[in-house]
Design an enzyme around this catalytic site. Structure first.
Site, PDB file in Angstrom:
ATOM      1  N   SER A 142      37.473  36.971  35.371  1.00  0.00           N
ATOM      2  CA  SER A 142      37.929  38.193  35.864  1.00  0.00           C
ATOM      3  C   SER A 142      38.336  39.097  34.920  1.00  0.00           C
ATOM      4  O   SER A 142      38.942  38.623  33.958  1.00  0.00           O
ATOM      5  CB  SER A 142      39.086  37.740  36.942  1.00  0.00           C
ATOM      6  OG  SER A 142      39.514  38.961  37.379  1.00  0.00           O
ATOM      7  N   TYR A 155      47.488  33.915  38.606  1.00  0.00           N
ATOM      8  CA  TYR A 155      46.242  34.216  38.583  1.00  0.00           C
ATOM      9  C   TYR A 155      45.499  34.740  37.362  1.00  0.00           C
ATOM     10  O   TYR A 155      44.687  34.136  37.054  1.00  0.00           O
ATOM     11  CB  TYR A 155      45.865  35.194  39.877  1.00  0.00           C
ATOM     12  CG  TYR A 155      44.421  35.461  39.916  1.00  0.00           C
ATOM     13  CD1 TYR A 155      43.534  34.532  40.281  1.00  0.00           C
ATOM     14  CD2 TYR A 155      43.964  36.888  39.486  1.00  0.00           C
ATOM     15  CE1 TYR A 155      42.178  35.126  40.294  1.00  0.00           C
ATOM     16  CE2 TYR A 155      42.761  37.369  39.505  1.00  0.00           C
ATOM     17  CZ  TYR A 155      41.728  36.497  40.144  1.00  0.00           C
ATOM     18  OH  TYR A 155      40.349  36.542  39.936  1.00  0.00           O
TER      19      TYR A 155
END
Length: 256
Positions: A142, A155
């Site tokens: 990501s 995250y």
């Protein structure tokens, strides 16, 4: 030796990018190993893809090491030497500040995004090496692994791990002909945001309002491109974002 039809092993294939990867690779003639926690979705996906390509499904919670070991060891002969592993299973939970985050959410992200990913990778590496030239590990990272933001805490840190793990893994396996790519998408429409917000669709709708984000199929097309490159080529990291997603100046905290 391996079969003419290459096999791709996809984790988290029941929705979003994983499901789109299954569709893209099937359309390109690849055989599929599809895993995920929701068996009914795996069966529905297998039915939708039809019998044009060989498909094996396995209900699998990526956080359960014993289940991973069982799933890999019980792969039928037709599917036991994949050419490509797509580590897609992952999640984000919560978006508040670290000081009010649920510690269980943090641990679940670590168990899924890090421990689950390294477990399935380690267990499949001998099989990828056995495949030989052109074998590829595609880790779905990501842009959060590079770009911090409020509420990103664990995250973003987990995706930074994915990036660095990908680099170090490539150092170890490239001599065996195995390629490794960190495929890092930006804003992408999927169930991901709903899961993060515990099913609150209104948050996702506000987040995507007025934008043209990536679709899961956009990311899947890049995964297929990576997988089908000539064996001597390795894309180390591929960051893909929608045009509407831009950088912003640093926030400066000022005394009032």
């Amino acid at each position: 030796m391996h079969e003419t039809t290459p096999i791709v092993f996809i984790t988290g294939a029941t929705s979003g990018i994983g499901e789109a990867c299954a569709e893209a690779f099937a359309a390109a003639g690849w055989g599929l190993v599809l895993t995920g926690r929701r068996r009914e979705r795996l069966e529905a996906l297998q039915h939708r893809l039809g019998s044009t390509v060989p498909t094996h499904i396995a209900e699998l919670d990526i956080t359960d090491r014993q289940a991973i070991e069982q799933s890999v060891s019980s792969l039928p002969p037709r599917f036991d030497t994949p050419k490509v592993l797509i580590n897609n299973a992952g999640l984000a939970l919560g978006k508040g500040p670290a000081q009010s985050a649920d510690l269980d959410d943090w641990h679940r992200m670590i168990d899924t995004n890090i421990k689950g990913l390294v477990s399935i990778t380690r267990l499949l590496l001998p099989r990828l090496i056995a495949y030989g030239a052109g074998a590829t590990v595609i880790n779905i990272g990501s842009i959060a692994g590079h770009t911090p933001y409020p509420g990103g805490h664990v995250y973003g840190a987990s995706k930074a791990f994915v990036e660095q793990f990908s680099y170090n893994l490539r150092c170890d396996v490239s001599a065996a002909g195995v390629r490794v790519t960190d495929l890092a998408p930006g804003m992408t429409v999927s169930e991901f945001t709903q899961v993060r917000m515990q099913g609150d669709r209104s948050v996702a709708e506000r987040y995507y309002a007025g934008t043209q984000p990536l679709m899961p199929a956009d990311v899947a097309s890049q995964a297929l491109h990576i997988a089908e490159l000539p064996p001597h080529m390795n894309i180390t990291r591929l960051e893909v974002t929608p045009l509407c997603q831009q950088w912003a100046p640093f926030n400066i905290l000022r005394e009032t």
